[in-house]
Design an enzyme around this catalytic site. Structure first.
Site, PDB file in Angstrom:
ATOM      1  N   VAL A  69       0.813  -1.225   0.000  1.00 10.70           N
ATOM      2  CA  VAL A  69       0.000   0.000   0.000  1.00 10.70           C
ATOM      3  C   VAL A  69       0.841   1.267   0.000  1.00 10.70           C
ATOM      4  O   VAL A  69       0.307   2.365  -0.217  1.00 10.70           O
ATOM      5  CB  VAL A  69      -0.996   0.024   1.184  1.00 10.70           C
ATOM      6  CG1 VAL A  69      -2.013  -1.104   1.065  1.00 10.70           C
ATOM      7  CG2 VAL A  69      -0.280  -0.012   2.523  1.00 10.70           C
ATOM      8  N   ASN A  95      -7.344  -2.122   5.322  1.00 11.62           N
ATOM      9  CA  ASN A  95      -6.959  -2.797   6.564  1.00 11.62           C
ATOM     10  C   ASN A  95      -5.459  -2.910   6.772  1.00 11.62           C
ATOM     11  O   ASN A  95      -5.015  -3.079   7.910  1.00 11.62           O
ATOM     12  CB  ASN A  95      -7.597  -4.200   6.569  1.00 11.62           C
ATOM     13  CG  ASN A  95      -7.046  -5.088   7.659  1.00 11.62           C
ATOM     14  OD1 ASN A  95      -7.366  -4.922   8.836  1.00 11.62           O
ATOM     15  ND2 ASN A  95      -6.185  -6.031   7.267  1.00 11.62           N
ATOM     16  N   SER A 164      -8.298   1.720  15.343  1.00 12.38           N
ATOM     17  CA  SER A 164      -7.884   1.061  16.582  1.00 12.38           C
ATOM     18  C   SER A 164      -8.398   1.880  17.752  1.00 12.38           C
ATOM     19  O   SER A 164      -8.629   3.093  17.630  1.00 12.38           O
ATOM     20  CB  SER A 164      -6.356   0.968  16.650  1.00 12.38           C
ATOM     21  OG  SER A 164      -5.930   0.530  17.928  1.00 12.38           O
ATOM     22  N   TYR A 178       2.105   4.786  16.067  1.00  8.40           N
ATOM     23  CA  TYR A 178       0.893   4.001  15.855  1.00  8.40           C
ATOM     24  C   TYR A 178      -0.345   4.790  16.270  1.00  8.40           C
ATOM     25  O   TYR A 178      -1.328   4.869  15.546  1.00  8.40           O
ATOM     26  CB  TYR A 178       0.975   2.696  16.643  1.00  8.40           C
ATOM     27  CG  TYR A 178      -0.114   1.698  16.311  1.00  8.40           C
ATOM     28  CD1 TYR A 178       0.026   0.836  15.231  1.00  8.40           C
ATOM     29  CD2 TYR A 178      -1.272   1.606  17.071  1.00  8.40           C
ATOM     30  CE1 TYR A 178      -0.962  -0.082  14.909  1.00  8.40           C
ATOM     31  CE2 TYR A 178      -2.268   0.690  16.768  1.00  8.40           C
ATOM     32  CZ  TYR A 178      -2.097  -0.153  15.684  1.00  8.40           C
ATOM     33  OH  TYR A 178      -3.093  -1.058  15.378  1.00  8.40           O
ATOM     34  N   ALA A 180      -0.611   8.049  16.563  1.00 11.25           N
ATOM     35  CA  ALA A 180      -0.749   9.201  15.675  1.00 11.25           C
ATOM     36  C   ALA A 180      -1.392   8.791  14.347  1.00 11.25           C
ATOM     37  O   ALA A 180      -2.269   9.490  13.832  1.00 11.25           O
ATOM     38  CB  ALA A 180       0.616   9.837  15.428  1.00 11.25           C
ATOM     39  N   LYS A 182      -3.339   6.141  13.726  1.00 13.71           N
ATOM     40  CA  LYS A 182      -4.733   5.723  13.892  1.00 13.71           C
ATOM     41  C   LYS A 182      -5.644   6.913  14.190  1.00 13.71           C
ATOM     42  O   LYS A 182      -6.804   6.943  13.756  1.00 13.71           O
ATOM     43  CB  LYS A 182      -4.837   4.666  14.984  1.00 13.71           C
ATOM     44  CG  LYS A 182      -4.152   3.344  14.640  1.00 13.71           C
ATOM     45  CD  LYS A 182      -4.717   2.728  13.369  1.00 13.71           C
ATOM     46  CE  LYS A 182      -4.123   1.359  13.084  1.00 13.71           C
ATOM     47  NZ  LYS A 182      -4.674   0.746  11.846  1.00 13.71           N
TER      48      LYS A 182
END
Length: 276
Positions: A69, A95, A164, A178, A180, A182
């Site tokens: 991605v 995802n 999350s 992580y 930041a 999400k």
């Protein structure tokens, strides 16, 4: 309208990024088991080969492509390939994501948690930060963009993004990139939902709590770790990909036709706090 019509995804063309394992595979299997035509995108070629073979053996219409991605032109090309084959694009699960490595606190040792130099703010490298943001936020942006390009002309579509509970809750054991990423994903979902609503395209986020997947080194696949973390969850267990099936099917189907821009937690009550 009966339940079979409300949740009907038969014949729908579905793309799942990060679809060769974990939550993505759970989404894919839930949709394929109900008659959708599913394409798995993942960087793991062996995982794609294994899981497409397994799902096809069950009689499901599933294919796969090796897709990163962070390679936005490659991602666009993969979308084009699916639409050329399926003739349409109905549902996209954005995802794909990676773990961010350790935060500034380690696991409990007795009644204390040691501080970790590796996860401290002053030691957080650009390389580590940029890699997590590139996959977990920029990759979602590129996936939404590719989905919109194909869905807008048809004035129809469902986009579901894996966020999350970390989007709203700080967790010192997880690297800050992580959280930041999400948090950015959550607001990106709202903005995309606002823009695409007039095209009858819904955009929603699923926000998992503690799930047993391979992310984070797969530590929650360990039954001992599951029991330890279950103490902080009101339902007294961690989640598993199969727990996502109902919500995934709901957000991909006509049942959620008037639901957009939402952040839907699925965490056994973890965000509520300790119950006992």
């Amino acid at each position: 309208m009966n339940a079979s019509e409300l949740f009907n995804v038969r014949g729908h063309a579905v793309i799942v990024t990060g679809g060769a394992s974990g939550l993505g595979l759970g989404y894919a299997e839930a949709l394929a088991a109900n008659g959708a035509r599913v394409s798995l995108f993942d960087v793991n070629a062996d995982g794609i080969r294994t899981e497409t073979g397994r799902l096809r053996a069950l009689g499901y219409d599933v294919d796969g492509q090796v897709v990163d991605v962070t390679d936005h032109p490659g991602l666009d090309k993969a979308f084009d390939t699916v639409v050329a084959k399926r003739g349409r694009l109905d549902v996209v699960f954005a995802n794909a994501g990676i773990d961010s490595g350790p935060g500034y606190l380690g696991a409990w040792v007795g009644s204390e948690r040691p501080r970790l130099a590796e996860g401290a703010l002053e030691n957080y490298t650009d390389t580590r930060w940029n890699r997590v943001i590139d996959v977990n936020l920029n990759g979602v942006f590129a996936t939404l963009r590719a989905a919109a390009r194909h869905m807008k002309p048809r004035h129809s579509g469902r986009i579901v993004v894996t966020s999350s509970q970390a989007a709203r809750r700080c967790e010192p054991a997880i690297g800050m990139a992580y959280m930041a990423a999400k948090a950015g994903v959550e607001h990106l979902v709202r903005n995309a939902a606002l823009e695409l609503a007039t095209y009858n395209i819904t955009v929603n986020a699923i926000a998992p709590g503690m799930f047993a997947t391979h992310i984070g080194g797969g530590h929650l696949l360990d039954p001992d770790a599951q029991r330890e973390f279950a103490r902080a969850i009101p339902m007294h267990r961690v989640g598993f990909p199969a727990d996502m099936a109902g919500l995934a099917l709901f957000l991909a189907s006509p049942a959620s036709s008037y639901v957009t821009g939402q952040y839907i937690g699925i965490d056994g009550g973890f965000a509520l706090g300790a119950a006992d």
